[in-house]
Each structure stands twice: as C-alpha cells, then as structure tokens.
Design a protein around this motif. Sequence first.
Motif, PDB file in Angstrom:
ATOM      1  N   ASN A  71      45.669  48.849  39.306  1.00  0.00           N
ATOM      2  CA  ASN A  71      44.368  48.189  39.268  1.00  0.00           C
ATOM      3  C   ASN A  71      44.044  47.794  37.839  1.00  0.00           C
ATOM      4  O   ASN A  71      43.663  48.631  37.018  1.00  0.00           O
ATOM      5  N   VAL A  72      44.204  46.513  37.539  1.00  0.00           N
ATOM      6  CA  VAL A  72      43.997  46.039  36.168  1.00  0.00           C
ATOM      7  C   VAL A  72      42.529  46.132  35.749  1.00  0.00           C
ATOM      8  O   VAL A  72      42.213  46.104  34.562  1.00  0.00           O
ATOM      9  N   LEU A  73      41.627  46.252  36.715  1.00  0.00           N
ATOM     10  CA  LEU A  73      40.209  46.453  36.414  1.00  0.00           C
ATOM     11  C   LEU A  73      39.814  47.903  36.675  1.00  0.00           C
ATOM     12  O   LEU A  73      38.720  48.201  37.152  1.00  0.00           O
ATOM     13  N   GLY A  74      40.713  48.810  36.324  1.00  0.00           N
ATOM     14  CA  GLY A  74      40.475  50.225  36.561  1.00  0.00           C
ATOM     15  C   GLY A  74      39.245  50.761  35.857  1.00  0.00           C
ATOM     16  O   GLY A  74      38.582  51.670  36.362  1.00  0.00           O
ATOM     17  N   ALA A  75      38.910  50.212  34.703  1.00  0.00           N
ATOM     18  CA  ALA A  75      37.726  50.675  33.977  1.00  0.00           C
ATOM     19  C   ALA A  75      36.456  50.286  34.721  1.00  0.00           C
ATOM     20  O   ALA A  75      35.553  51.103  34.917  1.00  0.00           O
ATOM     21  N   SER A  76      36.377  49.028  35.165  1.00  0.00           N
ATOM     22  CA  SER A  76      35.203  48.579  35.918  1.00  0.00           C
ATOM     23  C   SER A  76      35.063  49.351  37.220  1.00  0.00           C
ATOM     24  O   SER A  76      33.968  49.786  37.596  1.00  0.00           O
ATOM     25  N   CYS A  77      36.175  49.518  37.914  1.00  0.00           N
ATOM     26  CA  CYS A  77      36.116  50.185  39.214  1.00  0.00           C
ATOM     27  C   CYS A  77      35.737  51.656  39.075  1.00  0.00           C
ATOM     28  O   CYS A  77      35.116  52.223  39.969  1.00  0.00           O
ATOM     29  N   SER A  78      36.074  52.277  37.947  1.00  0.00           N
ATOM     30  CA  SER A  78      35.692  53.673  37.752  1.00  0.00           C
ATOM     31  C   SER A  78      34.176  53.830  37.688  1.00  0.00           C
ATOM     32  O   SER A  78      33.628  54.899  37.952  1.00  0.00           O
ATOM     33  N   ARG A  79      33.488  52.756  37.325  1.00  0.00           N
ATOM     34  CA  ARG A  79      32.030  52.780  37.226  1.00  0.00           C
ATOM     35  C   ARG A  79      31.348  52.217  38.472  1.00  0.00           C
ATOM     36  O   ARG A  79      30.303  52.714  38.894  1.00  0.00           O
ATOM     37  N   ALA A 134      46.791  28.085  38.419  1.00  0.00           N
ATOM     38  CA  ALA A 134      45.355  27.977  38.168  1.00  0.00           C
ATOM     39  C   ALA A 134      44.619  28.967  39.053  1.00  0.00           C
ATOM     40  O   ALA A 134      44.951  29.116  40.233  1.00  0.00           O
ATOM     41  N   CYS A 135      43.631  29.639  38.487  1.00  0.00           N
ATOM     42  CA  CYS A 135      42.751  30.526  39.250  1.00  0.00           C
ATOM     43  C   CYS A 135      41.339  29.952  39.165  1.00  0.00           C
ATOM     44  O   CYS A 135      40.790  29.822  38.068  1.00  0.00           O
ATOM     45  N   ILE A 136      40.780  29.600  40.303  1.00  0.00           N
ATOM     46  CA  ILE A 136      39.432  29.036  40.323  1.00  0.00           C
ATOM     47  C   ILE A 136      38.444  30.171  40.559  1.00  0.00           C
ATOM     48  O   ILE A 136      38.472  30.833  41.598  1.00  0.00           O
ATOM     49  N   GLY A 137      37.561  30.377  39.585  1.00  0.00           N
ATOM     50  CA  GLY A 137      36.637  31.495  39.622  1.00  0.00           C
ATOM     51  C   GLY A 137      37.109  32.585  38.670  1.00  0.00           C
ATOM     52  O   GLY A 137      38.308  32.862  38.594  1.00  0.00           O
ATOM     53  N   GLY A 138      36.173  33.194  37.951  1.00  0.00           N
ATOM     54  CA  GLY A 138      36.552  34.196  36.962  1.00  0.00           C
ATOM     55  C   GLY A 138      36.182  35.605  37.353  1.00  0.00           C
ATOM     56  O   GLY A 138      36.030  36.470  36.488  1.00  0.00           O
ATOM     57  N   GLY A 139      36.031  35.867  38.667  1.00  0.00           N
ATOM     58  CA  GLY A 139      35.668  37.189  39.138  1.00  0.00           C
ATOM     59  C   GLY A 139      36.861  38.116  39.297  1.00  0.00           C
ATOM     60  O   GLY A 139      37.991  37.777  38.922  1.00  0.00           O
ATOM     61  N   PRO A 140      36.640  39.310  39.849  1.00  0.00           N
ATOM     62  CA  PRO A 140      37.690  40.324  39.944  1.00  0.00           C
ATOM     63  C   PRO A 140      38.966  39.875  40.652  1.00  0.00           C
ATOM     64  O   PRO A 140      40.067  40.227  40.214  1.00  0.00           O
ATOM     65  N   PRO A 165      33.300  35.083  31.796  1.00  0.00           N
ATOM     66  CA  PRO A 165      34.088  35.468  32.967  1.00  0.00           C
ATOM     67  C   PRO A 165      33.650  36.835  33.487  1.00  0.00           C
ATOM     68  O   PRO A 165      32.855  37.530  32.853  1.00  0.00           O
ATOM     69  N   GLY A 166      34.192  37.219  34.637  1.00  0.00           N
ATOM     70  CA  GLY A 166      33.919  38.547  35.179  1.00  0.00           C
ATOM     71  C   GLY A 166      33.215  38.547  36.508  1.00  0.00           C
ATOM     72  O   GLY A 166      33.191  39.562  37.194  1.00  0.00           O
ATOM     73  N   GLY A 167      32.601  37.401  36.883  1.00  0.00           N
ATOM     74  CA  GLY A 167      31.916  37.348  38.165  1.00  0.00           C
ATOM     75  C   GLY A 167      30.824  38.401  38.259  1.00  0.00           C
ATOM     76  O   GLY A 167      30.064  38.627  37.312  1.00  0.00           O
ATOM     77  N   LEU A 168      30.755  39.088  39.399  1.00  0.00           N
ATOM     78  CA  LEU A 168      29.706  40.072  39.596  1.00  0.00           C
ATOM     79  C   LEU A 168      29.842  41.263  38.653  1.00  0.00           C
ATOM     80  O   LEU A 168      28.852  41.934  38.358  1.00  0.00           O
ATOM     81  N   ASN A 169      31.052  41.548  38.160  1.00  0.00           N
ATOM     82  CA  ASN A 169      31.193  42.647  37.199  1.00  0.00           C
ATOM     83  C   ASN A 169      30.344  42.395  35.958  1.00  0.00           C
ATOM     84  O   ASN A 169      29.736  43.307  35.402  1.00  0.00           O
ATOM     85  N   ALA A 180      27.476  44.914  31.065  1.00  0.00           N
ATOM     86  CA  ALA A 180      28.190  43.648  30.890  1.00  0.00           C
ATOM     87  C   ALA A 180      29.222  43.755  29.772  1.00  0.00           C
ATOM     88  O   ALA A 180      30.324  43.210  29.873  1.00  0.00           O
ATOM     89  N   ARG A 181      28.898  44.475  28.702  1.00  0.00           N
ATOM     90  CA  ARG A 181      29.840  44.608  27.585  1.00  0.00           C
ATOM     91  C   ARG A 181      31.123  45.309  28.028  1.00  0.00           C
ATOM     92  O   ARG A 181      32.213  44.992  27.539  1.00  0.00           O
ATOM     93  N   ALA A 182      31.025  46.276  28.943  1.00  0.00           N
ATOM     94  CA  ALA A 182      32.219  46.978  29.431  1.00  0.00           C
ATOM     95  C   ALA A 182      33.089  46.045  30.254  1.00  0.00           C
ATOM     96  O   ALA A 182      34.324  46.093  30.177  1.00  0.00           O
ATOM     97  N   SER A 183      32.463  45.179  31.047  1.00  0.00           N
ATOM     98  CA  SER A 183      33.222  44.193  31.819  1.00  0.00           C
ATOM     99  C   SER A 183      33.965  43.245  30.886  1.00  0.00           C
ATOM    100  O   SER A 183      35.156  42.951  31.077  1.00  0.00           O
ATOM    101  N   LEU A 184      33.285  42.760  29.854  1.00  0.00           N
ATOM    102  CA  LEU A 184      33.901  41.801  28.934  1.00  0.00           C
ATOM    103  C   LEU A 184      34.995  42.443  28.090  1.00  0.00           C
ATOM    104  O   LEU A 184      35.994  41.798  27.759  1.00  0.00           O
TER     105      LEU A 184
END
Length: 447
Positions: A71-79, A134-140, A165-169, A180-184
Amino acid sequence: MRQDPSIAEKFQDLHPPFAPQAARVEANRCLNCFDAPCMAACPTHIDVPRFIGKIARENLRGSALTILDANVLGASCSRACPVEVLCEGACVLHRHNQQPIEIARLQRFAMDAFHAAGGALPRKASVERTEKIACIGGGPASLACAAELRQRGFPVTVFERRPLPGGLNTYGVAEYKLPARASLEEIELIRKLGVEFRHGIEIASETNLEVLEREFDAIFLGVGLGPAHRLGIPGDDHRDVIDALQFIAQYKTDMPPRVAESVAVIGAGNTAIDAANAARRLGAANVAILYRRTERHMSAFSFEYEHAKQEGVRFLWRVMPVRIHHDDSGICSLECVQVSVGEDGVLEPVDGSTFHFDCRQIIYAIGQSPLLTLLSAVRGVRMDHGRVVVDRPSGRTSNPKYFAGGDCVNGGREVVDAVADGKRAGIAMAETFDRAESSAQEIVHAG
C-alpha cells in the motif's frame, strides 16, 4: 497550500502517535498469526504480522517497506482507514476478550519514522519503458496506479483538475484524522519516484480524451465522484448553505469558512459526521445532524457516531427538511417535517408534525453524483448506473486502452479500497505491455 495556523490547534490528532517504547510494547503483543485474519481483512493485504514484527525488532525502515510494498499510501491509510471494521476488527484477540492490536497506530509509527528519515520508494525494475501512461484524477486510486507503474519503469503523468493532488485525502478527510500536509508529504514520495503531476487541468470532453489517447499508450480513470447532490428544497441556493466536502476542503487547504452559532447538518454518513465535528471545533455552539431515517439506517460507522456525540453533536431522527427560511440578515430556520418509515421502506410525512429548526447555517452531505460529463465522453467504456464497469481483478474496462478504479467504479468506498483498485490496475497494465513486448520479440526471433 495556505492554511490558518489555528487549524492544527483545533484539529489535534484523533489518535495520537505512539512513543517509541509504547510502540515496541504494543508490537510485542502481536501473536504473529499464521493465517493472519487482519491481513485478509485489509483490502490491500498488507502483511501485518511481518511489519509489526519488524517494529518489535526495531527495524522501522524494513517495517515501512513491508507496508509500502502492499500500500503506497500506507501513511494516509494508517490515519484514515476505518480499522475498527477492517484489520483491527478481525484481530484474533477479540476472541479472547482482549483489546485488539493497535495496527493503525503501529502502521503510522513505522511510516512517520520512514518519512522523518527521508525514505524513498524503491524501484521494482531498472529498465526504463517507452510506453506512456496517463492517470486522470489525482486521488488515491490514480496515485497507487501511478506509483506501481513508475516503480516498474513506465513514464506516468497524473492529470488533476485541482491545485493540489491527493483527492479526498487532501481535500475531504477530516483534519483530525488526516491533515492535508500529511497527504501531500506522502504524495511527494511518488513525485520523487518520477511521476509527473499536471495540476489545474480538467479533462472534460471527448476532444480532451482524443488528445490523451494519441499521446499515451494507456489511460487510467481515477476520477472519483462528481458534485454533491443538492437538497432540492426552496432556499437551498442561499449563501449560508454549503456542501460538506466543500466545507471540509476550505478549512483543510485554505482559510476556515465562516461558522455560525447554530448549524444544521443534513445527512448521516461519515462525511456528514466529519463536517458536524468540524463545525463544533471551528466554534459552532450548537450543531445537530438531521436524518430522515433512524439510527439503525445511518450509513456512518458506529464508532464515528459515538465520536460525534462526544464532540457535542446532537442527532434528530426521522426528520426531513422541506424549506429554508431566510431574510436579509441570513438563514432564520429550517422548516422540517417528521416522517414515518413504512415496512416497505417508503417515507411518509406525519400529518401536523411540521416544525422549525432554529439554525443560521446549513451543511448538506447527502451523496455525490457520478462524473457523467467526463465518463460518457470516454468512447467504448461501458457504464452501469453511473459507474464504470471493470473486470475487478485487473481494472480493465470494455475499451482496451482504459483501466479504472476507485469511487468512479465502486460508487464511493474507503481510501484503502481505491488504493487496492489502483495497484491492481497498475499491475495489470504492466503485465499487458510485458506480454506485448514478449510477443514482439518472439516474432522478431522467428523472423
């Protein structure tokens, strides 16, 4: 990003981070289960016993890399993950009437240490590929897909309509859960991997898509959901009526929105509760959630409901708003009616039950609509009730050039579900190009 300095004080961590000694003590409570039901309960299937075992042995980098491998967004998901119904909810210690392992806080402990040490995402291949994605959208979902492909050597560009970027995160998860700073900070790992981000670009027409199709070899749709559903009652266009996600985004990434003394929140999902809690922390003395059904029908998790009550949020059940009354000074009241719920689930107004709820601001969170303007412009991609139809194990759509994942596919689930979708799609894309390359080489050799 511009944020009011008072936000950090008003939105302190819901679950404070572990101190090192406490983390080691908690890690040593883990039974290191062979079948690891916690791992099965995680949509990204992080190897929980392994990463916790490495914390116990004080190998924090190894622990973080174990998390990031899944999970490359392991930090966000931990929160942000609702771990009470996922990994921690599956912990075998429940069977022994013991507190489950605090998996999320341990995961955050490892990831915080990784970021503090300047850790970087590892590459999974040394060869640079020529196929562009190309990835359309910058969310998770897009972030997970982009990271997986870039780690394998593919050039990836993420297109995001918003400034960040980050979407809802970044914009939509309550600050006391995920700042927001943790997401970025987490997204910066992906940027340093070599993923290109293009901000302020909205892909909203068939013409835009045709340009992308000519430039890129494959496209991932990670566009999430569209505008919030409006209340659809007289007066809902008043300046003091705001949708919950816009309200949350304002205080997370800009300056805090004005909050009235008395606030009504319409809806009973997790976003409604996040907005209600935020209104309380931003200074509203009276905040109430109004919901047309009962507590039993609310979509919010039970632990979110209990948290909101602790924050001082009131709940009014079987209440339906019918009109917003206002004058030159602002909103005066929200006219409501009590409703009954029949056995068939149909709501019926109760005669003579009309009342006026005193409030000066209204926040609504009653769902979002799909991004039909964009999605209907994608040629050859099959839709079903506003959702992109995919092959679940791979994220493939009916158009071989397009893959998809996240809320535009599942209708709005958790961050970790979007990450799982994006990772699966990234793997499937890479394998598709690998097979094509192998076939081409076989033809050359045969010739």
